[in-house]
Design a protein around this motif. Structure first.
Motif, mmCIF file in Angstrom:
data_model
loop_
_atom_site.group_PDB
_atom_site.id
_atom_site.type_symbol
_atom_site.label_atom_id
_atom_site.label_comp_id
_atom_site.label_asym_id
_atom_site.label_seq_id
_atom_site.Cartn_x
_atom_site.Cartn_y
_atom_site.Cartn_z
ATOM 1 N N VAL A 303 0.842 -1.192 0.000
ATOM 2 C CA VAL A 303 0.000 0.000 0.000
ATOM 3 C C VAL A 303 0.880 1.245 0.000
ATOM 4 N N SER A 304 0.548 2.214 -0.861
ATOM 5 C CA SER A 304 1.202 3.521 -0.880
ATOM 6 C C SER A 304 0.141 4.592 -0.676
ATOM 7 N N TYR A 305 0.558 5.747 -0.114
ATOM 8 C CA TYR A 305 -0.363 6.836 0.195
ATOM 9 C C TYR A 305 0.122 8.109 -0.494
ATOM 10 N N LEU A 306 -0.757 8.709 -1.286
ATOM 11 C CA LEU A 306 -0.425 9.934 -2.017
ATOM 12 C C LEU A 306 -1.279 11.071 -1.474
ATOM 13 N N ASP A 307 -0.629 12.199 -1.116
ATOM 14 C CA ASP A 307 -1.371 13.338 -0.581
ATOM 15 C C ASP A 307 -2.100 14.070 -1.708
ATOM 16 N N PRO A 308 -2.916 15.081 -1.393
ATOM 17 C CA PRO A 308 -3.683 15.765 -2.439
ATOM 18 C C PRO A 308 -2.834 16.418 -3.525
ATOM 19 N N ASN A 309 -1.543 16.650 -3.246
ATOM 20 C CA ASN A 309 -0.649 17.214 -4.252
ATOM 21 C C ASN A 309 0.060 16.153 -5.079
ATOM 22 N N GLY A 310 -0.268 14.889 -4.825
ATOM 23 C CA GLY A 310 0.348 13.802 -5.583
ATOM 24 C C GLY A 310 1.640 13.288 -4.999
ATOM 25 N N LEU A 339 -0.628 13.268 11.542
ATOM 26 C CA LEU A 339 -0.768 14.445 12.386
ATOM 27 C C LEU A 339 -0.674 15.683 11.501
ATOM 28 N N ASN A 340 -1.627 16.619 11.649
ATOM 29 C CA ASN A 340 -1.717 17.815 10.803
ATOM 30 C C ASN A 340 -1.781 17.447 9.324
ATOM 31 N N PRO A 341 -2.773 16.693 8.911
ATOM 32 C CA PRO A 341 -2.837 16.251 7.512
ATOM 33 C C PRO A 341 -3.189 17.391 6.564
ATOM 34 N N THR A 342 -2.746 17.256 5.330
ATOM 35 C CA THR A 342 -3.173 18.176 4.282
ATOM 36 C C THR A 342 -4.600 17.819 3.891
ATOM 37 N N PRO A 343 -5.529 18.760 3.998
ATOM 38 C CA PRO A 343 -6.915 18.416 3.659
ATOM 39 C C PRO A 343 -7.095 18.229 2.161
ATOM 40 N N GLY A 344 -8.089 17.447 1.798
ATOM 41 C CA GLY A 344 -8.385 17.220 0.386
ATOM 42 C C GLY A 344 -8.475 15.745 0.064
ATOM 43 N N ARG A 345 -8.391 15.450 -1.241
ATOM 44 C CA ARG A 345 -8.531 14.068 -1.711
ATOM 45 C C ARG A 345 -7.174 13.374 -1.733
ATOM 46 N N TRP A 346 -7.067 12.319 -0.941
ATOM 47 C CA TRP A 346 -5.885 11.472 -0.915
ATOM 48 C C TRP A 346 -6.138 10.244 -1.789
ATOM 49 N N THR A 347 -5.051 9.621 -2.207
ATOM 50 C CA THR A 347 -5.139 8.409 -3.022
ATOM 51 C C THR A 347 -4.420 7.265 -2.313
ATOM 52 N N VAL A 348 -5.142 6.175 -2.106
ATOM 53 C CA VAL A 348 -4.543 4.954 -1.561
ATOM 54 C C VAL A 348 -4.284 4.014 -2.734
ATOM 55 N N LEU A 349 -3.027 3.712 -2.972
ATOM 56 C CA LEU A 349 -2.619 2.856 -4.084
ATOM 57 C C LEU A 349 -2.268 1.471 -3.548
#
Length: 750
Positions: A303-310, A339-349
């Protein structure tokens, strides 16, 4: 007296009807640090009781394990304590009806959350020799003993009861001689233990698995205390999970109601063998800490996690202003804590290795926002029987929260306690303007005699609530030291490293010199602001005396909203004379390139005079079309209503909305695009108004448009050149009432 205006430029206008005849000594407030500590999530005590009886199938128990992982790995507060107990029945002497699956554990590190994920795997269906009945009495008693420990005092206490609800102790000798007698005795004792839980303030949330009966499960919930996330939230209730497809969503909703967390809808997906799948999940803007849970069924899935900025975030460490901790990689479900997440749409790969069977996967978010109430009142020392206007703003982990969408679903309340009267029930505050400032009205009882404690509270699903107390006393009349606080340029931005002028108008009727100390308290995170001088000596004199001071914003202060209180303290008595909130938007100093813009303009003009002339003409034309200075006012039968909106930003059009109520008297206008959409543009002949249909509307002389039943829109146009010629003025508030010098132009043109 006058209250300090905030950066919105509207705080004083709302307090225009509030009058305070004088200031009397108050009980000194407790000392406060200048730099306000960031709000933290409130920890809770959680016990999971998991039914392992023979009335459940292996699939039912597997679903219980999944549910337990959602709850233990999704707990957002690091200082919470989570325990997991499996239970069946004690069918022989020396046997126990309850198994300690996971001892009390704080989810404060990747290792502890990995431990919780691993030990949940020990939940299993009991064999007959282990005691495969269902003893809810012993399970709930064990949970109560865990929650009665000293470490649990002062924290919310929650029991999640995962069961089919079918009490069965017919093989348990401690309840009697026969099967019927044993079950009857257990039912009687169950009522008693539920009463004990209720008395201890424990909320019980039943989750039904297998052939669960809703009515039976409801009996467990109704015997429990009702921890609420706000005035409009429901008490504990039972949730029956009938299909595996409903598992994640049902568990998430139950956890949200019990824990006041923000739980996103589960996002399912099909992962092919040797392939990949992307699952989008939303992190709310108000979130300060939480978890992305991934259900992968097979630990071989990566599993990889991508923030809203990719950006791909690390498994553990810091990235993009957030801190990450991954746990449970070797289990069927892993959890990325942020902790202190960037708000928006994240992608779980998710990536499947060759040879791993295709399977269904899923992801969901469990987050919570830490917020702080920032209340103030006017007048500050009310008389018995008088009305007090209560104002409150919400501060997040980093700065003030103003966006109505981020505050949606929160309940903000004001309460009053004190001497000589019973506590006043909570009054719910409202934000009619949608600017992030909530307000309400509280009437001080006629019997009030001394101390008054105004309490501002925030509750709601998705936030860790907060309560702040404003202590004061009943007014004993005018006299003593009276103060008025003014701060210049209420609507202006402040450049980091510069100062802002202020003044205090003081009337010292004591006959003795008095010293007023200026304290800056409750500063938002990163706000580095100082007052100079820190003390002002006020000689005794008839009438008002004006004493100046400055607020200096350090070059290293946080950019954006800098917020806090300016507290005026009479050193002779310790009385707090004023305690208003201030807020200023801080911007970065201009760069060296920006500072020398005139040089580049001159060089460019010298080299290309013709092009410069064209650019100059274009600039003038754009300035003439700039809508700043245009204000739209709502009038009724020719009389101002006090409802107006103004264009503050650069642009060639100004948009506003007309909101129509049930009658003409309910009509109001707001900036933005809500309601019936209108826009104003500046043309050579004056403002041009375009209606919802997109067609220009003809304006009567004076810029008037008749809406209906005597309601009119009036367009005021004051171009930027005229505005720039006017000197900047500080705004004053006396007794919550805005006081302005007389002007020759429209008094409503703010």
């Amino acid at each position: 007296m006058r209250e300090l205006r905030s950066a919105t430029g509207r705080w004083a206008a709302r307090t225009a009807a509030l009058l305070l005849a004088g200031v009397v000594p108050l009980t000194a407030l407790p000392p406060a640090s200048a730099q306000d500590a960031p709000p933290a999530l409130q920890p809770v005590q959680i016990v999971l009781l998991v039914d392992q009886s023979g009335s459940l199938t292996e699939q039912d128990v597997a679903a219980e394990r999944d549910a337990a992982r959602v709850i233990v790995q999704g707990e957002p507060a690091r200082d919470s304590t989570v325990s997991v107990l499996g239970f069946g029945s004690a069918n022989a002497p020396g046997r126990s009806a309850v198994d300690p699956v996971c001892p009390p554990t704080k989810p404060d590190s990747p290792q502890s959350r990995q431990f919780l994920g691993d030990c949940v795997g020990g939940i299993h269906r009991r064999a007959p020799a282990e005691g495969d009945g269902t003893d809810h009495v012993q399970a709930l008693r064990q949970a109560l003993s865990y929650l009665s420990q000293p470490s649990a005092e002062g924290q919310p206490k929650i029991v999640f009861l995962l069961t089919d609800g079918m009490l069965d102790v017919r093989d348990s000798p401690e309840y009697g001689r026969t099967a019927d007698e044993r079950n009857a005795t257990a039912r009687f004792r169950l009522s008693g233990v539920l009463d004990e839980l209720n008395h201890a303030g424990v909320s019980v949330w039943p989750l039904g698995f297998g052939q669960a009966d809703q009515k039976q499960l409801d009996e467990f919930a109704t015997g429990a205390a009702q921890d609420r996330c706000g005035l409009r939230t429901a008490p504990p209730s039972a949730t029956v999970i009938k299909e595996s497809a409903d598992l994640w969503g049902a568990i998430g909703r139950a956890s949200s109601s019990a824990r006041c967390t923000s739980v996103g809808e589960p996002v399912p997906g099909q992962l092919p063998s040797g392939g990949t799948v992307e699952l989008p999940v939303e992190v709310p803007a108000i979130a300060s800490e939480g978890t992305i849970l991934v259900f992968k069924r097979d630990p071989r899935i990566l599993v990889s996690y991508l923030d809203p900025n990719g950006g791909k975030v690390p498994a553990n460490g810091d990235f993009g202003g957030s801190h990450f901790e991954l746990g449970g990689q070797d289990t069927e479900a892993e959890a990325m804590r942020i902790l202190n997440p960037t708000p928006g749409r994240w992608t779980v790969l998710l990536e499947s290795r060759p040879g791993v069977p295709p399977q269904e996967v899923g992801a969901m978010t469990v987050f919570q926002g830490a917020v702080r109430a920032l209340p103030y009142i006017a007048p500050q020392t009310p008389a018995p029987g008088s009305a007090v206007q209560f104002f409150m703003r919400v501060r997040g982990a980093r700065t003030a929260i103003k966006d109505p969408e981020q505050l949606k679903g929160l309940t903000l309340t004001a309460e009053l306690r004190g001497d000589g009267f019973a506590p006043v029930p909570p009054v719910e505050l409202s934000d009619e303007d949608g600017d992030g400032e909530y307000q309400g009205r509280i009437v001080v009882p006629e019997t009030a005699t001394g101390r008054l404690d105004f309490v501002g509270g925030i509750t709601g699903v998705g936030v860790s609530g907060d309560h702040q107390i404003l202590p004061t006393r009943i007014s004993s009349g005018a006299g003593g030291v009276q103060s008025v606080l003014n701060l210049d340029d209420a609507e202006a931005e402040v450049v980091a490293g510069t100062s802002l002028n202020g003044s205090i108008d003081v009337n010292n009727a004591t006959g003795q010199p008095r010293t007023i100390r200026i304290e800056l308290t409750d500063l938002s995170q990163g706000a580095l602001v100082t007052a100079s001088p820190e003390k002002l000596v006020v000689p005794p004199a008839a009438g008002s005396q004006r004493l100046g001071f400055t607020l200096t914003f350090d070059p290293a202060t946080a950019l954006g909203s800098n917020q806090g209180r300016i507290r005026l303290v009479d050193e002779a008595t310790g009385a707090v004379l004023r305690d208003p909130v201030f807020e200023r938007e801080v911007v970065a100093p201009p760069s060296w390139y920006e500072s020398l813009w005139w040089l580049w303009v001159l060089l460019f003009a010298a080299a290309t005079a013709a092009v410069g002339a064209v650019l100059l003409r274009r600039r003038r034309r754009n300035a003439e079309r700039d809508v700043r200075g245009i204000r739209v006012e709502l009038r009724r039968h020719g009389q101002p209503t006090g409802n107006s909106v103004k264009a503050h930003q650069h642009g060639v059009e100004f948009r506003f909305g007309v909101h129509r109520g049930e009658s003409a008297a309910d009509t109001r206008i707001t900036a933005g695009s809500g309601g019936d959409r209108y826009r104003v543009q500046r043309a050579a002949g004056g403002p041009v108004l375009t209606g919802p249909s997109g067609e220009p509307l003809g304006l009567a002389p004076g810029g008037v448009l008749e809406l209906a039943d005597g309601v009119e829109l009036v367009i005021h146009d004051r171009p930027a050149r005229r505005r720039a010629a006017k000197p900047a003025r500080g705004k004053e508030v006396r007794s919550g009432r805005t006081t302005k010098p007389k002007r020759s132009y429209d008094p409503y043109d703010l």
